[in-house]
Enzyme design. Sequence first.
Site, PDB file in Angstrom:
ATOM      1  CB  THR A   1      -3.246   4.160  -0.235  1.00 17.86           C
ATOM      2  OG1 THR A   1      -2.859   4.770  -1.541  1.00 17.86           O
ATOM      3  CG2 THR A   1      -4.018   2.864  -0.327  1.00 17.86           C
TER       4      THR A   1
ATOM      5  CG  PHE B   1      -1.985  -1.173   1.484  1.00 20.09           C
ATOM      6  CD1 PHE B   1      -3.215  -1.015   0.715  1.00 20.09           C
ATOM      7  CD2 PHE B   1      -1.292  -2.266   1.853  1.00 20.09           C
ATOM      8  CE1 PHE B   1      -4.089  -2.070   1.005  1.00 20.09           C
ATOM      9  CE2 PHE B   1      -2.477  -3.350   2.125  1.00 20.09           C
ATOM     10  CZ  PHE B   1      -3.471  -3.016   1.533  1.00 20.09           C
ATOM     11  CG  ASP B   2       1.176   5.984  -1.803  1.00 18.53           C
ATOM     12  OD1 ASP B   2       2.351   5.914  -1.014  1.00 18.53           O
ATOM     13  OD2 ASP B   2       0.687   6.615  -2.319  1.00 18.53           O
ATOM     14  CE  LYS B   3       2.998   8.576   4.939  1.00 17.56           C
ATOM     15  NZ  LYS B   3       2.241   9.954   5.390  1.00 17.56           N
ATOM     16  CB  THR B   4       0.204  10.479   1.130  1.00 12.44           C
ATOM     17  OG1 THR B   4       1.457  10.588   1.933  1.00 12.44           O
ATOM     18  CG2 THR B   4      -0.604  11.690   1.105  1.00 12.44           C
TER      19      THR B   4
END
Length: 601
Positions: free
Chosen positions: A307, A302-305
Site C-alpha cells: 500500500t 494504511f497497510d505498509k507492504t
Amino acid sequence: PPPHPPPPPPPPPLHPPPHPPPPPIQLWVYRCKAWEAILSDQLVAGDIVSIGSGSGQSMAGGGRGRRGGVHDHDGGTLMPCDMLLLGGGAVVNEAVLTGESVPQIKEAVEGLIVQTGVTSTSGTADESCRLDIEDPSHKRSVLFGGTLLVNHTPASQKTNGEVNAIPSPPDGGLVTMVLRTGFDTVQGSLLRSMVHSTVSGSGQTDGINTTDTYIFVALLLLCALGSSIVVLDEGWSDPTRNRFKLILHVVIIITSVVPPELPMELSLAVTTSIADLVSRCKVYCTEPWRIPMAGKVDVCCFDKTGTLTSDEMILRGVRLSKGDGGRGGVGKIVCADGTEMGNNDDLILPKTSVMDILDGNVEEGSGGADGSYQEIPLEILRVMVACHGLATQPSPKTRGMTKEVIGDPLEKAVLAGCGWQLVRENIVSPPLPSGPNEIQNRPTPIRIVHRYAFTSKLRRMSVLATEMVHNGSSAPVTSSDVWVLTKGAPETIKSLLKPDSIPSNYDQVARYHMRCGQRVLALAYRKTGVPPNLINQLKEKERSQIERDLVFAGLLVLDCPLKPDSRRVIKELRSTGHQCKMITGDAALTATEVAKQVGLV
C-alpha cells in the site's frame, strides 16, 4: 379453427448479468464405494470429490480446459463449492475473497492434525480434535468456492489407502469433502451481503432518512419554537393586535421552518456528490448513504507492504557470522568498520552464473563492499533457496506453454537473486555453470519434502528438505540427510537457536538494518539425522519438536521501495486535517523508518 398466435416473447431483464453463470462441470464423486462422474451442480454436503488444477469438463461446451468452459481459467480451476482437503496439497488463488494476490498453500487436514499433536501413535485423530473452519490453522485445509485452484499435488496411493480408506480417483486429482454449497459458502455469504446490504439498525439506504437529517430538522423546530414564543409573548400583550391572526402567524412560523422540498434537496446533494466522485476521482459508490458517512472520517489507516510500499522486493544480501561463515561456532557477525553493527557494505550476495546477471534476475553491484558477488556457504544458501512457499502455474503469457513462479514477492526475489529456479513442484535447481570450474562445484538440486507454513502468530516458517544426488543412474535420488530449514523474525528465531551459535552482536546488526527501513529475516538450519525413508516419523512430530536446537545461518536483508505517490497522498490527507496511521505486522523499527519516509511522523 385458426391456430392460436404464439405468445409474445418475455421482456428482457432490466439489469442483465454482465457475464453468464458458469455452466456445471463434470467431477468424480465417491459414492456407494465407487467413483462416478456427476455434474458439479449435483454436489451435496458430505460428498467425497476429486478435483485438480486441470479437472472439470464443461457440459455446455463439451471440451476440457480453458476452451471447454468458464470453470477453467488462465489462473486455474474455479472451485464450485467449499471443500475440505483430505489428502495431498494445493496452491489456491484467493484474491476474489481476500484481495491478496499471493496464492495460498493448502495442506491436507490430516497433516495439520498431526502438527497440532492431537493424534495417537497409530496416526488416527484423537476424539478431542474437532474441525473448526474459522480456526486459521484449519482454514489451510479448506478450498473455498469461487477461488482458483492453481496447482495441486495428489496424495500417494499409500496415503489414500491407509489413512482415508478411499481409493485413488481416476483423474489423479485431490480427494476432498464438500462442506458447503450455494449461498452457504463463504463466497455465497459475501454475495448475499452485497445484494441485501442495508444500514445496520436503521434499514435506510437512500441517504435522506438518516439520524443526521432528523437532528437537523429538530434544530430547525427548536429555532421555530423559540421565535414563536417571542412573537406570541410580544403580540399577546398588545391589545391592538388580532389574537386570531397572531396565533395563525405563529403556526405559519412553525410549519414553514421545514420546507417540503427538503428531502429533494438532500437527495440532490447526495446525487451530486456521487457524480462528482465519478467525474473527478473515478470513485464509484453504489450505496448513497455512505456519502454522508464519509464526511465523518477523520482517521485514515494504511497497510505498509503493498500500500505505502510497492510489492517488489530487492535482495540486498545476507550478513554472515565471523570465522566459520555461520556454520555454528561462537563468534560475531562480520562488521568491516570494526563496530558492533556494521553497515550495508557488509552485505554479501550469492555468486550466480553470468547468464542470470545478464538476464537481469539480480542487480549487479547491489551487495558487498566492492560490489561483487561472493561465495556463500552451502548451509546458508540451502536455507535461502529452499525455505519458501512458492509454486508454479502455467503462464498466461505463453498460453500455458511455459510455467511461471507464483507466491510471496519476498521469496521470489530471494530465489531469483540466488539464481536458482523452481524447475518442478517442490524441487529447486542451482544456476547453470558459466565455466568448467563451476561444473565440478555446482550444488545439487534440493527437494522440499514437507512445509510448515508461515503463520502471523509464530512469525516463522520451516521446511524439511533433502538434496538430490546421482548414484550412477540417470535419475537423481535423495541423499541420506534431511534438513530442517527455518526463517522468520530475528527475535523469534533467536529463541530457537543453540546458545553457542548466537553471535554476540546478533541484536545490534538486526536493529541497524531495521532502522534503515529494511526487511530483516533470520535464517537457521539443523541436520535431523533421519534418513528420507523415515520422513513420516518427522511429520508425525509436533512442530515445536522440529524447530529446536537450530544453527544460526545469517541475517537476510531486503529492501521494499516506496510507491511514487505515497508521500504526496499522505501530505494531502494531513493538510485536510485527517490523521494518518500505519498498520503493519513488520518490526517496529522498520515501520518507524517507513513512517518517516512517507511523512507520517
